[in-house]
Design an enzyme around this catalytic site. Structure first.
Site, mmCIF file in Angstrom:
data_model
loop_
_atom_site.group_PDB
_atom_site.id
_atom_site.type_symbol
_atom_site.label_atom_id
_atom_site.label_comp_id
_atom_site.label_asym_id
_atom_site.label_seq_id
_atom_site.Cartn_x
_atom_site.Cartn_y
_atom_site.Cartn_z
ATOM 1 N N HIS A 123 0.819 -1.230 0.000
ATOM 2 C CA HIS A 123 0.000 0.000 0.000
ATOM 3 C C HIS A 123 0.849 1.276 0.000
ATOM 4 O O HIS A 123 0.310 2.373 -0.210
ATOM 5 C CB HIS A 123 -0.924 0.048 1.224
ATOM 6 C CG HIS A 123 -1.952 -1.044 1.249
ATOM 7 N ND1 HIS A 123 -2.817 -1.273 0.212
ATOM 8 C CD2 HIS A 123 -2.241 -1.994 2.192
ATOM 9 C CE1 HIS A 123 -3.603 -2.312 0.510
ATOM 10 N NE2 HIS A 123 -3.263 -2.761 1.695
ATOM 11 N N ASP A 159 -2.673 -10.660 -2.274
ATOM 12 C CA ASP A 159 -3.212 -10.155 -1.008
ATOM 13 C C ASP A 159 -4.688 -9.785 -1.245
ATOM 14 O O ASP A 159 -5.055 -9.376 -2.345
ATOM 15 C CB ASP A 159 -2.412 -8.914 -0.595
ATOM 16 C CG ASP A 159 -2.763 -8.421 0.795
ATOM 17 O OD1 ASP A 159 -1.995 -8.696 1.735
ATOM 18 O OD2 ASP A 159 -3.812 -7.749 0.953
ATOM 19 N N HIS A 161 -6.307 -7.338 -0.329
ATOM 20 C CA HIS A 161 -6.468 -5.899 -0.600
ATOM 21 C C HIS A 161 -5.731 -5.536 -1.896
ATOM 22 O O HIS A 161 -4.680 -6.103 -2.200
ATOM 23 C CB HIS A 161 -5.897 -5.074 0.555
ATOM 24 C CG HIS A 161 -6.498 -5.415 1.885
ATOM 25 N ND1 HIS A 161 -5.893 -6.270 2.780
ATOM 26 C CD2 HIS A 161 -7.665 -5.027 2.449
ATOM 27 C CE1 HIS A 161 -6.657 -6.392 3.859
ATOM 28 N NE2 HIS A 161 -7.750 -5.649 3.676
ATOM 29 N N ASP A 246 -4.372 -12.886 3.552
ATOM 30 C CA ASP A 246 -5.583 -12.403 4.216
ATOM 31 C C ASP A 246 -6.855 -12.671 3.413
ATOM 32 O O ASP A 246 -7.948 -12.278 3.845
ATOM 33 C CB ASP A 246 -5.460 -10.910 4.577
ATOM 34 C CG ASP A 246 -4.810 -10.076 3.494
ATOM 35 O OD1 ASP A 246 -4.579 -10.607 2.387
ATOM 36 O OD2 ASP A 246 -4.522 -8.891 3.757
#
Ligand SMILES: [Zn+2]
Length: 307
Positions: A123, A159, A161, A246
């Protein structure tokens, strides 16, 4: 063999009561040791990344402000991102690990590497830390590969996200292909399928946004179809993996319904791309995964696949 990067220093990025905590790595290392996986790997020594390396992706003002925050006792770099007194140096060590792994894999020392680092990176933007991430480890690894003469890199980010930082850093870079499969709509809000790159990088970003509730089978079908198509377009000389775990169904802040064995499948899919185009060269680095015992199982199956 696999080059495995671990260090007790990665436990010293103290975040307090936070999902991205040292306990994650403690569980992983315990599990890999008990399974006899660690001893099947080569454990390299490496150095923290110098400023010059960090500045190949990040703005100098961003680097200095993180350093200052750590030096003055720590605090928050954004609403979700904790910086402790040791965090700046630990983050440098994480970047050093992925860059060292990339250099060794490109030099032919080994074909595969796994970097079990904290903090995660995908991120982080050029100009700011974000979403538990200080420096963008995978982007710095890709940039280091370009600096070593590699012409085409593929980053596979599974991931849960969207890897907004990595996408933004290379959005106009034709030599770096960014492939992300992620839950949608979800944090951080980017990663729709119409985000495909810009300028010379048009077509070198591929997003596969998937809704919560998708079946494992539909997940695999979507990834297989899109990843094979995108890899054929990029023909990468090196595959990098933003390995977040995740998307597992019992992750407390993520979840896309995946089971542990789905990460064995994802590992095999990424390795097949590396084998087809990149002489098997693959460097994987830890991103998210916030249920420590489950994370440990997922990382173990990922490493077993790499071995
Ligand atoms: Zn994540």
């Amino acid at each position: 063999m696999v080059l495995l990067y671990t260090s007790p220093r990665f436990l010293q990025h103290h975040t307090g009561n936070h999902p991205e905590c040292a306990e994650r790595l403690e569980h992983i290392l315990g599990h890999l040791g008990a399974d006899g996986l660690t001893e099947r790997c080569t454990l390299p020594q490496w150095l923290p990344a110098e400023d010059e390396v960090l500045e190949s992706v990040h703005q100098e003002t961003m680097i200095r402000s993180l350093e200052q925050l750590a030096k003055t006792g720590g605090g928050r770099a954004d609403a979700d991102t904790v910086v402790g007194p040791e965090s700046f140096d630990v983050a440098r060590l994480a970047v050093g690990a992925v860059c060292d792994a990339t250099t060794r894999v490109l030099s032919g020392e080994d074909r595969r590497a796994l970097c079990l680092v904290r903090p995660p990176g995908h991120h982080a933007l050029r100009e700011t830390a974000m979403g538990f991430c200080l420096f963008n480890n995978i982007a710095l690894a890709a940039q280091s590969a370009l600096n070593q003469g590699i012409e085409r890199v593929l980053i596979v980010d599974w991931d849960v996200h969207h890897g907004n930082g990595t996408q933004a850093i290379f959005y106009d870079e034709p030599r770096v292909g960014f492939f992300s499969v992620h839950r949608w709509p979800f944090y951080p809000g980017t990663g729709d399928s119409d985000e495909t790159g810009t300028g010379a990088g048009l077509g070198t970003t591929r997003n596969v946004p998937l809704e919560f509730g998708i079946s494992q089978r539909a997940y695999r079908e979507a990834v297989m179809r899109e990843l094979e198509d995108f890899a054929a377009r990029m023909r990468p000389q090196l595959v990098l993996v933003s390995a977040g775990f995740d998307a597992h169904r019992s992750d407390p802040i993520g979840s896309l319904g995946l089971e542990v064995e789905d990460f064995a499948w994802l590992t095999a899919a990424a390795m097949a791309i590396a084998d087809s185009y990149a002489a098997g060269r693959i460097v994987s680095t830890l991103e998210g995964g916030y249920n420590p015992p489950v994370l440990a199982e997922c990382v173990a199956i990922h490493l077993e696949g790499l071995l």
